[in-house]
Scaffold this motif. Structure first.
Motif, PDB file in Angstrom:
ATOM      1  N   LEU A   1      13.973   5.094 -10.315  1.00 61.32           N
ATOM      2  CA  LEU A   1      15.286   5.217  -9.678  1.00 61.32           C
ATOM      3  C   LEU A   1      15.451   4.171  -8.578  1.00 61.32           C
ATOM      4  CD1 LEU A   1      15.789   9.087  -9.250  1.00 61.32           C
ATOM      5  CD2 LEU A   1      16.253   7.651 -11.236  1.00 61.32           C
ATOM      6  N   ASP A   2      16.691   3.961  -8.161  1.00 56.89           N
ATOM      7  CA  ASP A   2      16.955   3.050  -7.047  1.00 56.89           C
ATOM      8  C   ASP A   2      16.232   3.549  -5.797  1.00 56.89           C
ATOM      9  OD1 ASP A   2      19.010   5.136  -7.490  1.00 56.89           O
ATOM     10  OD2 ASP A   2      19.757   4.487  -5.547  1.00 56.89           O
ATOM     11  N   ASN A   3      15.794   2.639  -4.981  1.00 60.23           N
ATOM     12  CA  ASN A   3      15.116   2.925  -3.717  1.00 60.23           C
ATOM     13  C   ASN A   3      13.697   3.493  -3.883  1.00 60.23           C
ATOM     14  OD1 ASN A   3      15.240   2.687  -0.899  1.00 60.23           O
ATOM     15  ND2 ASN A   3      15.516   4.889  -0.688  1.00 60.23           N
TER      16      ASN A   3
ATOM     17  N   ILE B   1       4.574  -0.064 -19.315  1.00 59.39           N
ATOM     18  CA  ILE B   1       5.623   0.393 -18.401  1.00 59.39           C
ATOM     19  C   ILE B   1       4.978   0.854 -17.098  1.00 59.39           C
ATOM     20  CG2 ILE B   1       7.340   2.203 -17.981  1.00 59.39           C
ATOM     21  CD1 ILE B   1       7.922   2.095 -21.009  1.00 59.39           C
ATOM     22  N   LEU B   2       5.531   0.344 -16.010  1.00 59.27           N
ATOM     23  CA  LEU B   2       5.156   0.785 -14.665  1.00 59.27           C
ATOM     24  C   LEU B   2       6.336   1.610 -14.170  1.00 59.27           C
ATOM     25  CD1 LEU B   2       3.745  -2.122 -12.456  1.00 59.27           C
ATOM     26  CD2 LEU B   2       2.988   0.226 -12.469  1.00 59.27           C
ATOM     27  N   PHE B   3       6.153   2.906 -14.008  1.00 61.89           N
ATOM     28  CA  PHE B   3       7.244   3.759 -13.574  1.00 61.89           C
ATOM     29  C   PHE B   3       6.984   4.158 -12.124  1.00 61.89           C
ATOM     30  CE2 PHE B   3       9.969   7.418 -13.148  1.00 61.89           C
ATOM     31  CZ  PHE B   3      11.071   7.101 -13.932  1.00 61.89           C
ATOM     32  N   VAL B   4       7.873   3.747 -11.232  1.00 65.37           N
ATOM     33  CA  VAL B   4       7.668   3.954  -9.792  1.00 65.37           C
ATOM     34  C   VAL B   4       8.489   5.138  -9.298  1.00 65.37           C
ATOM     35  CG1 VAL B   4       7.738   2.855  -7.510  1.00 65.37           C
ATOM     36  CG2 VAL B   4       7.302   1.456  -9.550  1.00 65.37           C
ATOM     37  N   ILE B   5       7.816   6.012  -8.554  1.00 62.78           N
ATOM     38  CA  ILE B   5       8.476   7.186  -7.971  1.00 62.78           C
ATOM     39  C   ILE B   5       8.452   7.073  -6.456  1.00 62.78           C
ATOM     40  CG2 ILE B   5       8.277   9.685  -7.622  1.00 62.78           C
ATOM     41  CD1 ILE B   5       7.029   9.912 -10.322  1.00 62.78           C
ATOM     42  N   ASP B   6       9.578   7.366  -5.834  1.00 61.08           N
ATOM     43  CA  ASP B   6       9.618   7.477  -4.383  1.00 61.08           C
ATOM     44  C   ASP B   6       9.072   8.872  -4.051  1.00 61.08           C
ATOM     45  OD1 ASP B   6      10.206   7.925  -1.730  1.00 61.08           O
ATOM     46  OD2 ASP B   6      12.291   7.253  -1.842  1.00 61.08           O
ATOM     47  N   ALA B   7       7.816   8.931  -3.632  1.00 60.95           N
ATOM     48  CA  ALA B   7       7.151  10.217  -3.391  1.00 60.95           C
ATOM     49  C   ALA B   7       7.683  10.934  -2.153  1.00 60.95           C
ATOM     50  CB  ALA B   7       5.642  10.007  -3.285  1.00 60.95           C
ATOM     51  N   THR B   8       8.587  10.291  -1.407  1.00 60.27           N
ATOM     52  CA  THR B   8       9.175  10.957  -0.237  1.00 60.27           C
ATOM     53  C   THR B   8      10.510  11.625  -0.580  1.00 60.27           C
ATOM     54  OG1 THR B   8      10.418   9.001   0.508  1.00 60.27           O
ATOM     55  CG2 THR B   8       8.152   9.224   1.309  1.00 60.27           C
TER      56      THR B   8
ATOM     57  N   LYS C   1      11.987  14.143  -2.415  1.00 63.51           N
ATOM     58  CA  LYS C   1      11.773  15.381  -3.178  1.00 63.51           C
ATOM     59  C   LYS C   1      13.078  15.898  -3.789  1.00 63.51           C
ATOM     60  CE  LYS C   1       7.925  16.227  -0.171  1.00 63.51           C
ATOM     61  NZ  LYS C   1       7.596  16.514   1.181  1.00 63.51           N
ATOM     62  N   GLU C   2      14.220  15.578  -3.157  1.00 61.67           N
ATOM     63  CA  GLU C   2      15.521  16.066  -3.644  1.00 61.67           C
ATOM     64  C   GLU C   2      15.852  15.499  -5.033  1.00 61.67           C
ATOM     65  OE1 GLU C   2      15.268  14.717  -0.391  1.00 61.67           O
ATOM     66  OE2 GLU C   2      14.982  16.776   0.326  1.00 61.67           O
ATOM     67  N   ARG C   3      15.365  14.286  -5.324  1.00 61.37           N
ATOM     68  CA  ARG C   3      15.726  13.665  -6.600  1.00 61.37           C
ATOM     69  C   ARG C   3      14.612  13.771  -7.642  1.00 61.37           C
ATOM     70  NH1 ARG C   3      18.686   8.084  -6.652  1.00 61.37           N
ATOM     71  NH2 ARG C   3      16.932   7.309  -5.449  1.00 61.37           N
ATOM     72  N   LEU C   4      13.660  14.639  -7.417  1.00 59.21           N
ATOM     73  CA  LEU C   4      12.526  14.755  -8.337  1.00 59.21           C
ATOM     74  C   LEU C   4      12.965  15.169  -9.744  1.00 59.21           C
ATOM     75  CD1 LEU C   4       9.603  14.080  -7.981  1.00 59.21           C
ATOM     76  CD2 LEU C   4       9.122  16.474  -7.519  1.00 59.21           C
TER      77      LEU C   4
END
Length: 199
Positions: free
Chosen positions: A25-27, A95-102, A104-107
């Motif tokens: 996702l973005d950001n 594929i490198l899939f990046v998650i913003d681990a901070t 939580k609302e968009r999990l």
């Protein structure tokens, strides 16, 4: 004689090339990650984090590892750009899939997006590395939390190589280990997705 020598020279100097798409996702920190990968492997500092703007389209990074070149395609994460991701599936080796681990609302949104990506037939058998980014933030989700959330989807990954690793793209923590893990899988998966050869 020249043709033979020229052919031999070409054969021994050509380089294997692999293509890795960076999704999320973005950001999530995809471009920061790409800049960190470039600086880790080239020794040249990447773009300063405050100068990184949201990706609209594509950012490209190339790094040489061992005797191969790995090309990273960082694709924009805004929802309206997700439809262009599929155009890169047939050419990618991982594929490198990046998650913003901070975030939580968009999990749930991350989960749906990831499921949609790995459900595509075009990437059958391609290694998938999920990165829990922003581990430098104390409140970020840890790897075991993320694995727990994505457990049901993990079945769809089948027998392909996949892993979840913690990173901080901002500080560079875990980035080299992540890329090294991925590179081993690119080599291992060459029968399924052969590299491209360039002189």
């Amino acid at each position: 004689m020249y043709t033979l020598l020229s052919g031999l020279y070409k054969h021994y100097t050509q380089k294997e090339e692999f293509y890795v798409i960076i999704l999320g996702l973005d950001n999530a920190g995809k471009t920061t990650l790409l800049e960190r990968i470039k600086s880790e492997y080239s020794g040249v500092p990447g773009l300063a984090p405050e100068k990184i703007a949201p990706t609209v389209g594509l950012n490209i990074g190339k790094v040489d590892i061992s005797n191969a070149r790995v090309n990273f395609w960082d694709l924009g994460g805004q929802r309206e750009l997700h439809s262009i991701w599929e155009k890169y599936y047939s050419e990618c080796h991982a594929i490198l899939f990046v998650i913003d681990a901070t975030d939580k609302e968009r999990l749930d949104e991350v989960k749906q997006t990831f499921e949609s990506v790995i459900s595509s037939d075009e990437i059958e058998g391609v290694p998938v590395l999920m990165l829990a980014n922003k581990q430098d933030v104390p409140s970020s989700l840890k790897v075991h939390d993320i694995k727990e959330t994505f457990n049901q989807i993990a079945l769809k990954l089948g027998a392909r190589d996949s892993k979840v690793l913690p990173v901080s793209a901002l500080r560079g923590e875990g980035v080299r280990e992540a890329v090294d893990w991925l590179f081993v899988r690119l080599q291992r998966n060459r029968t399924n997705r052969p590299p491209v050869y360039r002189s």
